[in-house]
Design a protein around this motif. Structure first.
Motif, mmCIF file in Angstrom:
data_model
loop_
_atom_site.group_PDB
_atom_site.id
_atom_site.type_symbol
_atom_site.label_atom_id
_atom_site.label_comp_id
_atom_site.label_asym_id
_atom_site.label_seq_id
_atom_site.Cartn_x
_atom_site.Cartn_y
_atom_site.Cartn_z
ATOM 1 N N ASP A 8 0.819 -1.183 -0.065
ATOM 2 C CA ASP A 8 -0.317 0.008 -0.254
ATOM 3 C C ASP A 8 1.052 1.188 0.004
ATOM 4 O O ASP A 8 1.843 1.258 0.681
ATOM 5 N N ASP A 9 0.634 2.099 -0.827
ATOM 6 C CA ASP A 9 1.409 3.509 -0.969
ATOM 7 C C ASP A 9 1.191 4.480 0.255
ATOM 8 O O ASP A 9 1.996 5.171 0.556
ATOM 9 N N GLN A 10 0.245 4.097 1.092
ATOM 10 C CA GLN A 10 0.026 4.938 2.478
ATOM 11 C C GLN A 10 0.656 4.450 3.519
ATOM 12 O O GLN A 10 0.308 3.242 3.954
ATOM 13 N N ARG A 14 -0.424 1.216 5.919
ATOM 14 C CA ARG A 14 0.386 -0.032 5.677
ATOM 15 C C ARG A 14 0.658 -0.602 7.317
ATOM 16 O O ARG A 14 0.416 -1.617 7.764
ATOM 17 N N ASP A 52 -2.972 -3.277 -2.703
ATOM 18 C CA ASP A 52 -3.916 -2.050 -2.962
ATOM 19 C C ASP A 52 -4.052 -2.018 -4.317
ATOM 20 O O ASP A 52 -3.200 -2.185 -5.431
ATOM 21 N N LEU A 55 -2.105 1.886 -7.072
ATOM 22 C CA LEU A 55 -0.756 2.149 -6.590
ATOM 23 C C LEU A 55 0.005 2.953 -7.505
ATOM 24 O O LEU A 55 -0.402 3.272 -8.670
ATOM 25 N N THR A 80 -8.933 -1.739 -1.505
ATOM 26 C CA THR A 80 -9.028 -0.070 -1.980
ATOM 27 C C THR A 80 -9.759 0.565 -1.027
ATOM 28 O O THR A 80 -10.695 -0.120 -0.264
ATOM 29 N N THR A 81 -9.914 1.882 -1.100
ATOM 30 C CA THR A 81 -10.524 2.562 -0.226
ATOM 31 C C THR A 81 -11.990 2.997 -0.778
ATOM 32 O O THR A 81 -12.718 2.553 -0.167
ATOM 33 N N LYS A 102 -11.495 -0.682 2.375
ATOM 34 C CA LYS A 102 -10.963 -0.584 3.594
ATOM 35 C C LYS A 102 -11.769 0.064 4.696
ATOM 36 O O LYS A 102 -11.348 0.504 5.740
#
Length: 210
Positions: A8-10, A14, A52, A55, A80-81, A102
């Motif tokens: 996950d890029d956040q 993570r 995720d 990304l 995903t959000t 999420k």
């Protein structure tokens, strides 16, 4: 023990996922990555990748395809959000082993990890609702009347996102007994999956008395 890698890029997401899932007695977080390139560059021997969908660079579906080119046995639970029915369908068609949003609870997320690892192909309740919106009312009283008191308890716990193992622990039952109860609930409510049963359970009024 399920060896889990999180992509996950956040950083905050993570760390939160690692904290929640790593606290489960049967899940070990063995790696965390900020993007798909990191996962592909440094392959890790994990039983399941929590990936995720959105990304930087290659998205989750593209990353999954590249991963499977080298590790065809790799299992991937997509995350995903904010998703759409098209997003979910695209990921599942590409071969994702499950899909969660999420907004899932910790229990629901852990159950999804276990389900994907076991080959169940889970969907979180909110993801399933995007795929199968319900214009109609909740099940009628006659449908619920067909359930035994124990089956109604199982249905309520399904609505909380619990998997068979969690339900078994909550009700002090053998896991195989819970599987039988779940099968009976699906048949009596005439639904195709435990996810659809969970969606119905969320709209039910609280039970009165035992």
């Amino acid at each position: 023990m399920i060896r889990l890698a999180i992509v996950d890029d956040q950083a905050l997401v993570r760390e939160g996922l690692a904290l929640i899932l790593g606290a489960e007695p049967d899940i070990e977080v063995v790696a965390e990555f900020a993007d798909g390139a990191g996962l592909l560059r440094d392959p890790v021997r994990a039983d399941l990748i929590l990936l995720d969908l959105y990304l930087p660079g290659a998205d989750g579906v593209a990353t999954m395809r590249q991963l499977r080119a080298g590790q065809p046995e790799a299992k991937v639970l997509m995350l995903t959000t904010v998703g759409s029915a098209a997003d979910i369908q695209r990921a599942l068609t590409a071969g994702a082993d499950g899909f969660v949003l999420k907004d899932a609870t910790g229990a629901e997320l852990a159950a999804a990890v276990r389900g994907a690892h076991a080959g169940v192909r889970p969907l979180s309740a909110s993801a399933a609702e995007l795929l199968w919106p319900r214009p109609g009312p909740a099940p009628v009283a006659a449908d619920l009347g067909a359930l035994t008191p124990r089956e109604r308890e199982v249905l309520d716990l399904l609505g909380q996102g619990m998997g068979n193992r969690e339900i078994a622990a909550e009700l002090a039952l053998a896991e195989r007994t819970v599987k039988t109860h779940v099968s009976n609930v699906l048949a009596k409510l005439d639904v195709a999956s435990r996810t659809q049963a969970a969606l119905l359970a969320r709209d039910l009024p609280p039970r009165q008395g035992p």
